[in-house]
Scaffold this active site. Structure first.
Site, short mmCIF file in Angstrom:
data_model
loop_
_atom_site.label_atom_id
_atom_site.label_comp_id
_atom_site.label_asym_id
_atom_site.label_seq_id
_atom_site.Cartn_x
_atom_site.Cartn_y
_atom_site.Cartn_z
N ASP A 39 -12.52 -23.79 17.85
CA ASP A 39 -11.37 -24.64 17.48
C ASP A 39 -10.11 -24.11 18.15
O ASP A 39 -9.95 -22.92 18.38
CB ASP A 39 -11.18 -24.68 15.95
CG ASP A 39 -10.45 -25.93 15.50
OD1 ASP A 39 -11.11 -26.84 14.95
OD2 ASP A 39 -9.22 -26.04 15.72
N ASN A 91 -17.20 -32.29 19.46
CA ASN A 91 -16.59 -33.03 18.36
C ASN A 91 -15.06 -33.01 18.35
O ASN A 91 -14.44 -33.86 17.72
CB ASN A 91 -17.14 -32.43 17.05
CG ASN A 91 -16.36 -32.83 15.83
OD1 ASN A 91 -16.53 -33.92 15.32
ND2 ASN A 91 -15.47 -31.94 15.34
N TYR A 157 -7.52 -44.04 22.43
CA TYR A 157 -8.63 -43.54 21.61
C TYR A 157 -9.87 -44.40 21.81
O TYR A 157 -10.98 -43.89 22.01
CB TYR A 157 -8.19 -43.55 20.13
CG TYR A 157 -9.16 -42.90 19.17
CD1 TYR A 157 -9.05 -41.55 18.86
CD2 TYR A 157 -10.17 -43.64 18.56
CE1 TYR A 157 -9.93 -40.95 17.97
CE2 TYR A 157 -11.05 -43.05 17.67
CZ TYR A 157 -10.93 -41.70 17.37
OH TYR A 157 -11.80 -41.11 16.48
N LYS A 161 -13.36 -43.15 23.50
CA LYS A 161 -14.61 -43.13 22.73
C LYS A 161 -15.68 -44.03 23.38
O LYS A 161 -16.86 -43.70 23.34
CB LYS A 161 -14.36 -43.54 21.28
CG LYS A 161 -13.51 -42.52 20.48
CD LYS A 161 -14.17 -41.15 20.40
CE LYS A 161 -13.42 -40.20 19.47
NZ LYS A 161 -14.01 -38.85 19.42
N ILE A 190 -13.58 -41.71 8.19
CA ILE A 190 -14.06 -40.59 7.38
C ILE A 190 -12.86 -39.87 6.78
O ILE A 190 -11.85 -39.66 7.48
CB ILE A 190 -14.88 -39.60 8.25
CG1 ILE A 190 -15.99 -40.34 9.04
CG2 ILE A 190 -15.46 -38.47 7.40
CD1 ILE A 190 -17.06 -41.01 8.21
N THR A 192 -10.77 -37.24 6.35
CA THR A 192 -10.47 -35.91 6.92
C THR A 192 -8.96 -35.87 7.20
O THR A 192 -8.29 -36.91 7.16
CB THR A 192 -11.18 -35.68 8.29
OG1 THR A 192 -10.51 -36.46 9.28
CG2 THR A 192 -12.65 -36.05 8.24
P1 NAI Z 1 -9.80 -33.23 12.08
O1 NAI Z 1 -8.41 -33.43 12.55
O2 NAI Z 1 -10.07 -33.01 10.62
O3 NAI Z 1 -10.45 -31.99 12.88
C1 NAI Z 1 -10.36 -31.92 14.26
C2 NAI Z 1 -10.39 -30.45 14.65
O4 NAI Z 1 -10.38 -30.40 16.08
C3 NAI Z 1 -9.17 -29.66 14.17
O5 NAI Z 1 -9.58 -28.45 13.55
C4 NAI Z 1 -8.38 -29.38 15.46
O6 NAI Z 1 -7.70 -28.13 15.43
C5 NAI Z 1 -9.51 -29.37 16.48
N1 NAI Z 1 -9.02 -29.66 17.82
C6 NAI Z 1 -8.14 -30.62 18.21
N2 NAI Z 1 -7.93 -30.55 19.52
C7 NAI Z 1 -8.72 -29.55 19.99
C8 NAI Z 1 -8.93 -28.98 21.27
N3 NAI Z 1 -8.29 -29.45 22.34
N4 NAI Z 1 -9.80 -27.96 21.38
C9 NAI Z 1 -10.45 -27.47 20.29
N5 NAI Z 1 -10.27 -27.96 19.06
C10 NAI Z 1 -9.42 -28.98 18.91
O7 NAI Z 1 -10.62 -34.48 12.66
P2 NAI Z 1 -11.99 -35.16 12.22
O8 NAI Z 1 -11.67 -36.38 11.48
O9 NAI Z 1 -12.91 -34.17 11.65
O10 NAI Z 1 -12.51 -35.66 13.64
C11 NAI Z 1 -13.52 -34.97 14.37
C12 NAI Z 1 -14.06 -35.91 15.43
O11 NAI Z 1 -14.61 -37.06 14.79
C13 NAI Z 1 -13.03 -36.41 16.43
O12 NAI Z 1 -13.62 -36.50 17.72
C14 NAI Z 1 -12.71 -37.81 15.92
O13 NAI Z 1 -12.26 -38.66 16.95
C15 NAI Z 1 -14.07 -38.23 15.39
N6 NAI Z 1 -14.03 -39.29 14.41
C16 NAI Z 1 -13.29 -39.16 13.27
C17 NAI Z 1 -13.23 -40.21 12.37
C18 NAI Z 1 -12.42 -40.14 11.11
O14 NAI Z 1 -12.21 -41.21 10.51
N7 NAI Z 1 -11.97 -39.00 10.65
C19 NAI Z 1 -13.96 -41.45 12.62
C20 NAI Z 1 -14.73 -41.47 13.83
C21 NAI Z 1 -14.75 -40.41 14.69
#
Ligand code: NAI
Length: 255
Positions: A39, A91, A157, A161, A190, A192
């Site tokens: 991360d 992810n 976005y 995707k 989701i 989060t």
């Molecule tokens: P989140 O914001 O809770 O967690 C994302 C994590 O990625 C954070 O810990 C952040 O520090 C880390 N991060 C961000 N940029 C980074 C980088 N350049 N290098 C390393 N780490 C990095 O987000 P969430 O919701 O868990 O999303 C995870 C994945 O799921 C993303 O790709 C998002 O697009 C995808 N997603 C999320 C949805 C949602 O509704 N939450 C729905 C569909 C897909």
């Protein structure tokens, strides 16, 4: 909790300090994988690695930017030190600004493309040859429902995707005979920290899912664990939805 054996191999999970990535890292470790908790937020990665270790698993924090190709190469080397790399969950992702295309800033476009799409290419490029050398593996790229439909205001976005889904198919075709499977996951909205927390937005988004609520990170992690495990050995090049019916719903109604 789902149960699928993923022992004897290491797993890289990017964006594992929060949300979906955190749940995936915990689930993979609970089922036997040695997990590199990757991360940008090093403290968050440490916390998740500590949680895994407290639960009796193997979790090691890796602080770095998934959109930096050299860092991504280092993450593969770090995972290989834990156990042969057999699983990668690409992810890490961000949302970017919300604006119609005419007002969408080039800076936000570039940032979203870099974190949400370029990072997946860098990851695949570094992970695939190493997994081939290890005798095979399973890669799961985190797309979204927005890898197959649009969402007003989120052009970068949505484009990124959709790109993740296409890149997944190409990687799957290129490496199918070499034992590495590559699949994409498309979560609905989701709960989060990525999403705004206000009640009105949550209700607006929840109402778009026929199940009537947002999903949880653990519900996505269950699917990822299955795809990571040998139980899904005939699945490659697929785009698997975990969306509470969101995309079926859109097919029925005008947005
Ligand atoms: P989140 O914001 O809770 O967690 C994302 C994590 O990625 C954070 O810990 C952040 O520090 C880390 N991060 C961000 N940029 C980074 C980088 N350049 N290098 C390393 N780490 C990095 O987000 P969430 O919701 O868990 O999303 C995870 C994945 O799921 C993303 O790709 C998002 O697009 C995808 N997603 C999320 C949805 C949602 O509704 N939450 C729905 C569909 C897909």
């Amino acid at each position: 909790m789902a149960v699928y054996d993923v022992g004897g191999r290491s797993a890289i999970v990017s964006g594992a300090g929060s949300g979906i990535g955190r749940a995936v890292a915990i689930e993979l470790a609970a089922n036997g994988a040695s997990v590199l908790v990757f991360d940008l937020n090093g403290d968050a990665a440490e916390k998740v690695a500590d949680e895994i270790v407290s639960a009796g698993g193997i979790g090691v924090a890796f602080d770095g930017d998934a959109a930096d190709p050299e860092t991504v190469e280092r993450s593969v080397a770090a995972a290989q030190k834990l156990a042969p790399l057999g699983i990668a969950v690409n992810n890490a992702g961000i949302t970017g600004e919300s604006n119609p295309i005419g007002d969408y800033s080039i800076a936000s476009w570039r940032k979203v493309m870099s974190v949400n799409l370029d990072s997946v290419f860098y990851a695949l490029r570094a992970q695939l040859p190493v997994m081939v050398g290890n005798g095979g593996g399973s890669i799961i790229n985190m797309a979204s429902i927005l890898g197959s439909v649009g969402f007003p205001g989120s052009s970068a976005y949505v484009a990124a995707k959709h790109g993740v889904v296409g890149l997944t198919q190409n990687a799957a075709l290129e490496y199918a005979t070499q034992g590495v499977r590559v699949n994409a996951v498309g979560p609905g909205f989701i709960h989060t920290p990525l999403l705004s927390d206000d009640a009105e937005t949550t209700k607006f988004l929840a109402d778009k899912h026929p199940i009537g609520r947002l999903g949880t990170p653990e519900e996505v992690a269950n699917l990822v664990l299955f795809l990571a495990s040998d139980a899904s050995v005939f699945i490659t090049g697929s785009y698997q939805l975990v969306d509470g019916g969101y995309t079926a719903h859109l097919a029925m109604e005008k947005y």
